[in-house]
Design a protein around this motif. Structure first.
Motif, PDB file in Angstrom:
ATOM      1  N   ARG A 142     132.666  53.581  28.168  1.00 34.42           N
ATOM      2  CA  ARG A 142     131.396  54.154  28.648  1.00 34.42           C
ATOM      3  C   ARG A 142     130.197  54.234  27.683  1.00 34.42           C
ATOM      4  O   ARG A 142     130.198  53.765  26.541  1.00 34.42           O
ATOM      5  CB  ARG A 142     131.753  55.862  28.792  1.00 34.42           C
ATOM      6  CG  ARG A 142     132.787  56.157  29.687  1.00 34.42           C
ATOM      7  CD  ARG A 142     132.478  56.511  31.045  1.00 34.42           C
ATOM      8  NE  ARG A 142     133.602  56.714  31.621  1.00 34.42           N
ATOM      9  CZ  ARG A 142     133.576  56.542  33.083  1.00 34.42           C
ATOM     10  NH1 ARG A 142     132.355  55.957  33.725  1.00 34.42           N
ATOM     11  NH2 ARG A 142     134.513  56.708  33.780  1.00 34.42           N
ATOM     12  N   VAL A 143     129.096  54.290  28.410  1.00 38.74           N
ATOM     13  CA  VAL A 143     127.718  54.247  27.530  1.00 38.74           C
ATOM     14  C   VAL A 143     127.748  55.689  26.962  1.00 38.74           C
ATOM     15  O   VAL A 143     127.260  56.806  27.599  1.00 38.74           O
ATOM     16  CB  VAL A 143     126.540  53.658  28.452  1.00 38.74           C
ATOM     17  CG1 VAL A 143     125.112  54.131  27.541  1.00 38.74           C
ATOM     18  CG2 VAL A 143     126.625  52.462  28.828  1.00 38.74           C
ATOM     19  N   GLN A 144     127.789  55.572  25.602  1.00 40.20           N
ATOM     20  CA  GLN A 144     127.697  57.414  25.195  1.00 40.20           C
ATOM     21  C   GLN A 144     126.266  57.700  25.166  1.00 40.20           C
ATOM     22  O   GLN A 144     125.967  58.883  25.187  1.00 40.20           O
ATOM     23  CB  GLN A 144     128.402  57.073  23.505  1.00 40.20           C
ATOM     24  CG  GLN A 144     128.872  58.311  23.076  1.00 40.20           C
ATOM     25  CD  GLN A 144     130.039  59.317  23.885  1.00 40.20           C
ATOM     26  OE1 GLN A 144     130.663  58.684  24.529  1.00 40.20           O
ATOM     27  NE2 GLN A 144     129.720  60.423  23.947  1.00 40.20           N
ATOM     28  N   ASN A 145     125.415  56.517  24.498  1.00 36.85           N
ATOM     29  CA  ASN A 145     124.132  57.409  23.960  1.00 36.85           C
ATOM     30  C   ASN A 145     123.306  56.136  24.373  1.00 36.85           C
ATOM     31  O   ASN A 145     123.522  54.986  23.951  1.00 36.85           O
ATOM     32  CB  ASN A 145     124.096  57.590  22.770  1.00 36.85           C
ATOM     33  CG  ASN A 145     122.933  58.064  22.159  1.00 36.85           C
ATOM     34  OD1 ASN A 145     121.951  57.167  21.975  1.00 36.85           O
ATOM     35  ND2 ASN A 145     122.491  59.385  21.942  1.00 36.85           N
ATOM     36  N   ILE A 146     121.886  56.468  24.985  1.00 36.35           N
ATOM     37  CA  ILE A 146     120.941  55.272  24.885  1.00 36.35           C
ATOM     38  C   ILE A 146     119.547  55.863  24.017  1.00 36.35           C
ATOM     39  O   ILE A 146     119.019  57.031  24.161  1.00 36.35           O
ATOM     40  CB  ILE A 146     120.295  55.388  26.517  1.00 36.35           C
ATOM     41  CG1 ILE A 146     121.718  54.995  27.063  1.00 36.35           C
ATOM     42  CG2 ILE A 146     119.361  54.303  26.470  1.00 36.35           C
ATOM     43  CD1 ILE A 146     121.321  54.740  28.899  1.00 36.35           C
ATOM     44  N   ARG A 147     119.124  55.159  23.087  1.00 33.10           N
ATOM     45  CA  ARG A 147     118.100  55.566  22.268  1.00 33.10           C
ATOM     46  C   ARG A 147     116.847  54.476  22.742  1.00 33.10           C
ATOM     47  O   ARG A 147     117.085  53.565  22.756  1.00 33.10           O
ATOM     48  CB  ARG A 147     118.368  55.549  20.756  1.00 33.10           C
ATOM     49  CG  ARG A 147     119.102  56.796  20.439  1.00 33.10           C
ATOM     50  CD  ARG A 147     119.760  56.951  18.943  1.00 33.10           C
ATOM     51  NE  ARG A 147     120.067  55.650  18.487  1.00 33.10           N
ATOM     52  CZ  ARG A 147     119.315  55.071  17.501  1.00 33.10           C
ATOM     53  NH1 ARG A 147     118.004  55.366  17.330  1.00 33.10           N
ATOM     54  NH2 ARG A 147     119.613  53.743  17.282  1.00 33.10           N
ATOM     55  N   PHE A 148     115.860  55.124  22.303  1.00 30.74           N
ATOM     56  CA  PHE A 148     114.462  54.279  22.243  1.00 30.74           C
ATOM     57  C   PHE A 148     113.632  54.237  20.945  1.00 30.74           C
ATOM     58  O   PHE A 148     113.791  55.230  20.303  1.00 30.74           O
ATOM     59  CB  PHE A 148     113.702  54.640  23.407  1.00 30.74           C
ATOM     60  CG  PHE A 148     114.201  54.491  24.675  1.00 30.74           C
ATOM     61  CD1 PHE A 148     114.737  55.652  25.500  1.00 30.74           C
ATOM     62  CD2 PHE A 148     113.939  53.281  25.624  1.00 30.74           C
ATOM     63  CE1 PHE A 148     115.387  55.409  26.584  1.00 30.74           C
ATOM     64  CE2 PHE A 148     114.470  53.123  26.857  1.00 30.74           C
ATOM     65  CZ  PHE A 148     115.277  54.278  27.258  1.00 30.74           C
ATOM     66  N   VAL A 149     113.320  53.079  20.503  1.00 28.84           N
ATOM     67  CA  VAL A 149     112.508  52.991  19.319  1.00 28.84           C
ATOM     68  C   VAL A 149     111.244  52.595  19.590  1.00 28.84           C
ATOM     69  O   VAL A 149     111.220  51.475  20.414  1.00 28.84           O
ATOM     70  CB  VAL A 149     113.382  52.124  18.174  1.00 28.84           C
ATOM     71  CG1 VAL A 149     112.371  51.800  17.123  1.00 28.84           C
ATOM     72  CG2 VAL A 149     114.637  52.614  17.742  1.00 28.84           C
ATOM     73  N   GLY A 150     110.046  53.181  18.978  1.00 27.24           N
ATOM     74  CA  GLY A 150     108.631  52.411  19.052  1.00 27.24           C
ATOM     75  C   GLY A 150     108.176  52.985  20.475  1.00 27.24           C
ATOM     76  O   GLY A 150     106.961  52.419  20.906  1.00 27.24           O
ATOM     77  N   ASN A 151     108.708  54.178  21.176  1.00 22.41           N
ATOM     78  CA  ASN A 151     107.991  54.551  22.189  1.00 22.41           C
ATOM     79  C   ASN A 151     107.135  55.793  21.859  1.00 22.41           C
ATOM     80  O   ASN A 151     107.756  56.844  21.527  1.00 22.41           O
ATOM     81  CB  ASN A 151     109.015  54.922  23.498  1.00 22.41           C
ATOM     82  CG  ASN A 151     109.939  55.835  22.868  1.00 22.41           C
ATOM     83  OD1 ASN A 151     110.344  55.916  21.774  1.00 22.41           O
ATOM     84  ND2 ASN A 151     110.309  56.884  23.774  1.00 22.41           N
ATOM     85  N   HIS A 152     105.792  55.811  22.130  1.00 26.79           N
ATOM     86  CA  HIS A 152     104.998  56.803  21.615  1.00 26.79           C
ATOM     87  C   HIS A 152     104.381  57.673  22.863  1.00 26.79           C
ATOM     88  O   HIS A 152     104.362  58.676  23.030  1.00 26.79           O
ATOM     89  CB  HIS A 152     103.593  56.499  20.677  1.00 26.79           C
ATOM     90  CG  HIS A 152     104.388  55.508  19.655  1.00 26.79           C
ATOM     91  ND1 HIS A 152     105.131  56.073  18.773  1.00 26.79           N
ATOM     92  CD2 HIS A 152     103.955  54.196  19.354  1.00 26.79           C
ATOM     93  CE1 HIS A 152     105.330  55.116  18.082  1.00 26.79           C
ATOM     94  NE2 HIS A 152     104.726  53.733  18.198  1.00 26.79           N
ATOM     95  N   ALA A 153     104.129  56.833  23.889  1.00 25.41           N
ATOM     96  CA  ALA A 153     103.331  57.194  25.256  1.00 25.41           C
ATOM     97  C   ALA A 153     104.575  58.087  25.766  1.00 25.41           C
ATOM     98  O   ALA A 153     104.099  58.925  26.531  1.00 25.41           O
ATOM     99  CB  ALA A 153     102.958  55.883  25.873  1.00 25.41           C
ATOM    100  N   PHE A 154     105.694  57.810  25.978  1.00 23.42           N
ATOM    101  CA  PHE A 154     106.607  58.414  26.884  1.00 23.42           C
ATOM    102  C   PHE A 154     107.969  58.707  25.955  1.00 23.42           C
ATOM    103  O   PHE A 154     108.340  58.182  25.066  1.00 23.42           O
ATOM    104  CB  PHE A 154     107.104  57.503  27.988  1.00 23.42           C
ATOM    105  CG  PHE A 154     106.017  57.225  28.865  1.00 23.42           C
ATOM    106  CD1 PHE A 154     105.108  55.996  28.702  1.00 23.42           C
ATOM    107  CD2 PHE A 154     105.501  57.914  29.759  1.00 23.42           C
ATOM    108  CE1 PHE A 154     104.109  55.492  29.540  1.00 23.42           C
ATOM    109  CE2 PHE A 154     104.352  57.627  30.618  1.00 23.42           C
ATOM    110  CZ  PHE A 154     103.865  56.304  30.466  1.00 23.42           C
ATOM    111  N   THR A 155     108.351  59.864  26.471  1.00 20.04           N
ATOM    112  CA  THR A 155     109.595  60.438  25.483  1.00 20.04           C
ATOM    113  C   THR A 155     110.827  59.615  26.030  1.00 20.04           C
ATOM    114  O   THR A 155     110.845  59.200  27.115  1.00 20.04           O
ATOM    115  CB  THR A 155     109.994  61.990  25.933  1.00 20.04           C
ATOM    116  OG1 THR A 155     110.262  62.137  27.475  1.00 20.04           O
ATOM    117  CG2 THR A 155     108.644  62.698  25.600  1.00 20.04           C
TER     118      THR A 155
END
Lengths: 740, 249, 131
Positions: free
Chosen positions: A161-174
């Motif tokens: 399964r996909v346990q966790n999805i993270r974003f790096v470098g996003n300032h405008a949207f959470t």
């Protein structure tokens, strides 16, 4: 494979070729693959090529060619033949599916390479269903006469399964904003139905595209997904996905120009179609929509070869974008031929008539798209591929349409319960593409406590070769209205109907109905008025409908208007003579994601042309169209027997808003709050025994609706606010319609 | 590893000498229960892959499947036979049978013509590789019928456009029948349809010219009668030229 | 409600058509200027080219009405040079109803039973065949 013996003396002529070791393959076959024959010289180069060609056949595990005097000896070891193939340990994927996937079959020749390919095919099958921890071990069991049995030992492991999805470098949207944008979801208990939380590399690339479009829509013209990494945990159980994004600055729109290089077409006419004004935030979607609108507008003005390209130039310092719509003469290309294939059952013309392009016409991408959509809307095909290939001349093109048909015959059984009809069971046999002619024929029956119907209906979508859908229905309906008006009614008859589009949104319909209505088993305690109407009456009625529909989606619309005027004229023969009109309208407005306001209204009036309007032709109000009141719970009522008598005029309305109740969208559960109002009146003949005030009734309430896998389920609670003493109220209404 | 109890879909594995197995299969074939015959022939090949009977059995299995209208399975068996025994004397028959499998699935002209194309390709390959084989002669006859069927498809679409009044599209379709399928039974009708389309467009000279060709090559045909009635008969009888280049045969 | 206006066929630019002058234009130059012809005459020894353009108006469900049609007829001599340029308009159209007779073709007609049984193995007919 051992390398061929090289010490072959050259010179001398091959007097004979002897094949050894071939038990299953005929010597003649072996010789036919050799490049050296009787009477040729011993040429090592040709011998080597013969060796390669024999190996290429895949028939042999090993081949050696040697010279014995003037005889060329070809010594072969044949690959074994597969007797049987079995799979072990496969629970999630059925053996039949695995068998279909692999290339090896019983009685086929076994080669190591083919087995490796099949192992790879099985693994990809498991990866696609999200099991990356699966392993496949091929085992060979020797049998006599050089035959073997092949066993694939499979350890499936469980789903990654996909346990966790993270974003790096996003300032405008959470992070959570962006997680809503992409398709891949983190695993949650309630996501047992959907497979969106399994890791699928194709879906990952699609997610990158979704992110790009989302940012471009919000003005981040320089947005880039610099990397998307999926790390597998050491125990192969879960994936961690990380997106690194480079948002870049947010751009506003500078000046917008339309550069037209076409004979007598001004840029002003096209500028109207542009939706982006100076100063707005830049929006890539809006640019594409403007281009589409401009192309359509140009198409309507009769220009066939137009190519509209938006040119964007960024001012990186001032974060402003200037847009120039470049409109110039596209390449002149004509449709040479339209080839339709794959239509095993559907007739060629049933598909060809949906085409907005004719052979010889100028090629028009918009018309091709619309044609493809029209073919898909026929709903006869699983897949519709439309491809454009070069024709016999540079300015000619051929359109190939490949369809994959699906079964359009459907035997569907329905069961359900609703407060108005009680428990209901239904079955229908329906063929929507009869003999491939596009016509539909269906026989359906529904048995419910309050009403049972049998209906045979036939429809020809292209009557007289035009865009008219015409057909006939033969029906028999038996209604049990004892609880509301103490009588039963039966009606049997047939109807001829036709309806056609006047414009894209306006449709007109005609219908002639001839049926016999019978009122019977009238309770002796029934109202005198109803007793007077027992017996059989013939009805010959013409109906005209005018429909206006701009809703974006028929099943759950979020915007648009639906209105329908229905006019019934009964009296060309038959016993009942009346003139009845009815208007229904509803409009939808989505003011936030998932929050949809819905305003509905209806009114009608029936006027006798001679004699009185009988009970079967009068209006009744209450139940679904006036929640909080029982069906026929409002309106003129016999004071003594309490029977509802119906009325000659009515009006009803409802203001409702539906909203998500916090559960995720996929589950399809929504709440709604509403207020219904309406009234009904005028009964002729009347008397002091009839309570008939014609006053306004109103109710308010709330409810839940769930589009469950087994069908739509709804429950409403409503309380009458304005009502008469003699009205019949009903607080709870349930509707479970299952379709399987 | 797992035991191979009889659960597999092959019939119970009983060791029978190849000759009796083959004869049982041949009997079933004789008694026309083809499914059983096909299964038994497969069994011959499975139990005795090296006997000389195995090759013949492969072909007979394919023949039984064909007789049972299991076309796709028959085609697979035939392909395997051709791949395994390219030099065998029965290969022409295998090609011929494969051609028949496609040929008998040809659907009417208004529907998908994939089977017609497959039949055309297989029969053409048979004639090309084994011109002298006894099956080549019948294959030629069937090849012409297949070509006639392909012309029929062009005519079907041409008539659709003609009836809808799309004369340009119709003309190009019927022209294709004249250019590529002129030896088929559809040529006279294609000529008439061209006369009709040109006439409707007002290209009278062109219509008369095509009517003249129709009259010259198919004087007795009903189609020429229609053309004559439409185009008004002003001296469009067969022209006096000795050997006009457009005379077909 | 406004009818749907559509153009069919090659729709050459009138200015370019005026350039074609008999005597000096050849097949190649005509093709460069106007593009490929909509159709080429069937039996003319030294080729006649047709550029057909049609404007139709379609209202609701009525059959599309042809409002204008121009056929540019360019005839060439045996050396491929333009011999004559002629225009045939809608006024010269003749009304014609196609003959209903059709040349028979073979092929399995889809029977009702096969359709209703869906595709149980395509066109499964269990009838025995002559061996």
């Amino acid at each position: 494979q051992t390398s061929p013996q090289t010490g072959v003396q050259t010179g001398g002529v091959v007097r004979e070729i002897r094949v050894e070791g071939a038990r299953r393959v005929e010597p003649g076959t072996v010789r036919s693959y050799l490049l050296i024959h009787k009477g040729d010289a011993f040429d090592p180069e040709r011998i080597d090529k013969s060796l390669k060609s024999l190996f290429a056949t895949g028939l042999f595990a090993d081949v050696t060619i040697r010279r014995d005097g003037d005889v060329l000896v070809v010594d072969v070891v044949e690959n074994p033949v597969i007797n049987e193939i079995a799979f072990e340990g496969n629970k999630r994927i059925k053996t039949a599916d695995l068998k279909a996937e692999i290339s090896l079959r019983p009685r086929v020749i076994y080669t190591r390479t083919k087995v490796q390919n099949d192992v790879e095919r099985i693994l990809t099958l498991y990866r696609r269903s999200g099991r990356f921890a699966a392993t496949v071990e091929p085992k060979v069991i020797q049998l006599d006469q050089n035959r073997i049995n092949l066993v694939y030992e499979i350890h499936e492991g469980d789903v990654t399964r996909v346990q966790n999805i993270r974003f790096v470098g996003n300032h405008a949207f959470t992070d959570s904003d962006l997680r809503d944008v992409i398709r891949t979801k983190e695993t949650r208990w309630y996501r047992f139905l959907s497979s969106d939380d399994t890791y699928d590399p194709d879906r990952l690339t699609y997610d990158r595209e979704l992110l790009r479009r989302f940012y471009l829509k919000n003005g981040y013209a320089d947005f880039r997904v610099s990397s998307s990494v999926a790390e597998l945990t050491p125990d192969h159980k879960a994936f961690f996905i990380t997106y690194t994004v480079d948002e870049g600055p947010r751009y506003r729109v500078g000046n917008v120009k339309v550069a037209v290089k076409l004979r007598n077409l001004t840029s002003a006419t096209l500028m109207r179609e542009n939706t982006l004004k100076r100063g707005d935030w830049y929006n890539a979607d809006a640019v594409d929509k403007s281009v589409e609108k401009m192309t359509a507008q140009v198409g309507n003005l009769g220009y066939a070869f137009v190519d509209i390209r938006p040119r964007i130039n960024r001012d990186r310092k001032k974060h402003v974008i200037d847009i120039t719509y470049q409109v110039d003469e596209g390449p002149r290309v004509f449709v040479e031929r339209i080839n339709i294939s794959g239509n095993v059952r559907t007739l060629d013309r049933v598909i060809r008539r949906e085409f907005r392009l004719v052979e010889g016409d100028a090629f028009d991408a918009a018309k091709l798209r619309r044609s493809k959509k029209r073919i898909q809307d026929l709903d006869f095909f699983k897949k519709v591929d439309v491809e454009q290939v070069p024709g016999s001349a540079p300015d000619k093109t051929v359109i190939n349409v490949k369809v994959k048909e699906k079964s359009t015959g459907a035997l569907s059984l329905t069961a359900g319960y609703s407060t108005t009809n009680g428990a209901l069971v239904g079955a229908s046999i329906r063929e929507r593409n009869l003999l491939g002619t596009g016509r539909s024929l269906s026989l359906s029956t529904q048995i419910a406590q309050s009403q049972s119907t049998v209906n045979l209906s036939f429809t020809e979508p292209y009557f007289l070769g035009r865009d008219i859908s015409a057909g006939f229905d033969i029906f028999h309906t038996a209604s049990n209205r004892q609880s509301t008006s103490s009588f039963n009614s039966k009606s049997t008859g047939f109807a001829l109907r036709a309806h056609y589009p006047l414009t894209d949104t306006l449709t007109q319909g005609w219908r002639y109905t001839l049926r016999s209505n019978q009122v019977d088993s009238v309770k002796d305690t029934a109202s005198t008025f109803i007793k007077a109407q027992a017996g059989k009456r013939m009805l010959s009625e013409v109906t005209h409908t005018l429909g206006y529909d701009t809703r974006d989606d028929k099943r759950n619309p979020t915007e648009g208007v639906f209105a329908q005027l229905t006019t019934d004229l009964a009296g060309l023969g038959g016993d009942s003579k009346y003139f009845r009109n009815r208007i229904d309208g509803s409009t939808y407005y989505q003011y936030a994601d998932g929050w949809v306001a819905h305003l509905r209204g209806a009114t009608g009036y029936v006027m006798p042309l001679s004699g009185n309007v009988t009970i079967l032709d009068r209006f009744f109000l209450g139940g679904d169209d006036l929640r909080g009141f029982a069906s026929s719970g409002v309106g003129p009522r016999d004071r003594v027997s309490g029977d509802a008598l119906g009325g000659q005029w009515f009006y009803s309305g409802s203001l409702e808003t539906s909203f998500p109740i916090g559960l995720p969208k996929e589950l399809g559960v929504a709440g709604h709050v509403f207020t219904d109002f309406g009234s009904i009146g005028k009964i002729v003949p009347s008397s002091s025994e009839v309570q008939n005030t014609g006053s306004l009734r109103a109710s308010a309430g709330f409810g839940l609706s769930w589009s469950s896998p087994i069908g739509p389920i709804g429950v409403d609670f409503a309380w009458p606010v304005l009502h008469e003493k003699y009205d019949k109220s009903e607080v709870m209404r349930v509707n479970i319609g299952t379709r399987f | 590893c797992s035991s191979f109890s009889g659960k597999s879909d092959q019939p119970a594995y009983k060791e029978t000498p190849v000759a009796t197995l083959y004869n049982n299969a041949a009997d079933q074939l004789q008694k026309e229960n083809y499914a059983e015959a096909a299964k038994l022939f497969d069994e011959v090949e499975r139990q005795h892959p090296y006997s000389v009977w195995a090759t013949k059995a492969q072909l007979m299995a394919a023949y039984s499947l064909y007789m049972h209208n299991r076309y796709d399975q028959a085609i697979n068996a035939l392909d395997r036979f051709i791949q395994l025994h390219p030099a065998n004397k029965d290969v022409p028959y295998a090609y011929y049978l494969k051609g028949l499998c496609y040929y008998e699935q040809i659907s009417d002209v208004a529907r998908d013509q994939q089977m017609t194309e497959n039949a055309y390709a297989t029969l053409k390959e048979l004639i090309a590789r084994f011109p002298t084989s006894p099956y080549a002669r019948d294959a030629k006859v069937k090849l012409d019928l297949t070509r006639d069927h392909m012309a029929g498809k062009e005519m079907e679409i041409g008539r659709y456009y003609l009836r809808k009044g799309e004369y340009l599209a119709a003309i190009n379709r019927f022209k294709r029948v004249i250019d590529e399928y002129q030896t088929t039974t559809h040529t006279p009708e294609a000529l008439l349809r061209l006369v009709e389309a040109y006439w409707a467009l007002g290209l009278k000279a062109e219509a008369r010219k095509v009517a003249a060709v129709l009259g010259y090559n198919f004087p007795g045909s009903t189609w020429y009668g229609d053309a004559y009635r439409l185009v008004g008969g002003k001296k469009i009888g067969p022209t006096a030229q000795k050997n006009p280049w457009y005379k077909f045969w | 409600c406004a009818p749907r206006i559509e153009t069919h066929g090659s729709d050459p630019d009138p200015a370019k058509v005026a350039e074609i002058v008999p005597g000096d234009y050849t097949k190649q130059t005509v093709k460069d200027v106007l593009g490929s012809p909509s159709s080429v005459a069937v039996f003319d020894k030294n080729e006649v080219w047709y550029y057909i353009t049609e404007h139709t108006a379609t209202e609701a469900f009525f059959k599309p009405k042809v409002t204008a049609r121009t056929i540019l007829v360019i005839a060439f001599d045996n050396k491929g040079v333009v011999r004559s340029v002629k225009k045939v308009g809608l006024d010269q159209a003749q009304n014609m109803t196609p003959v209903t007779r059709e040349t028979p073709t073979a092929g399995n007609e889809l029977t009702l039973m096969q359709q209703l049984l869906g595709n149980l193995g395509r066109f499964e007919d269990t009838g025995k065949k002559k061996p």
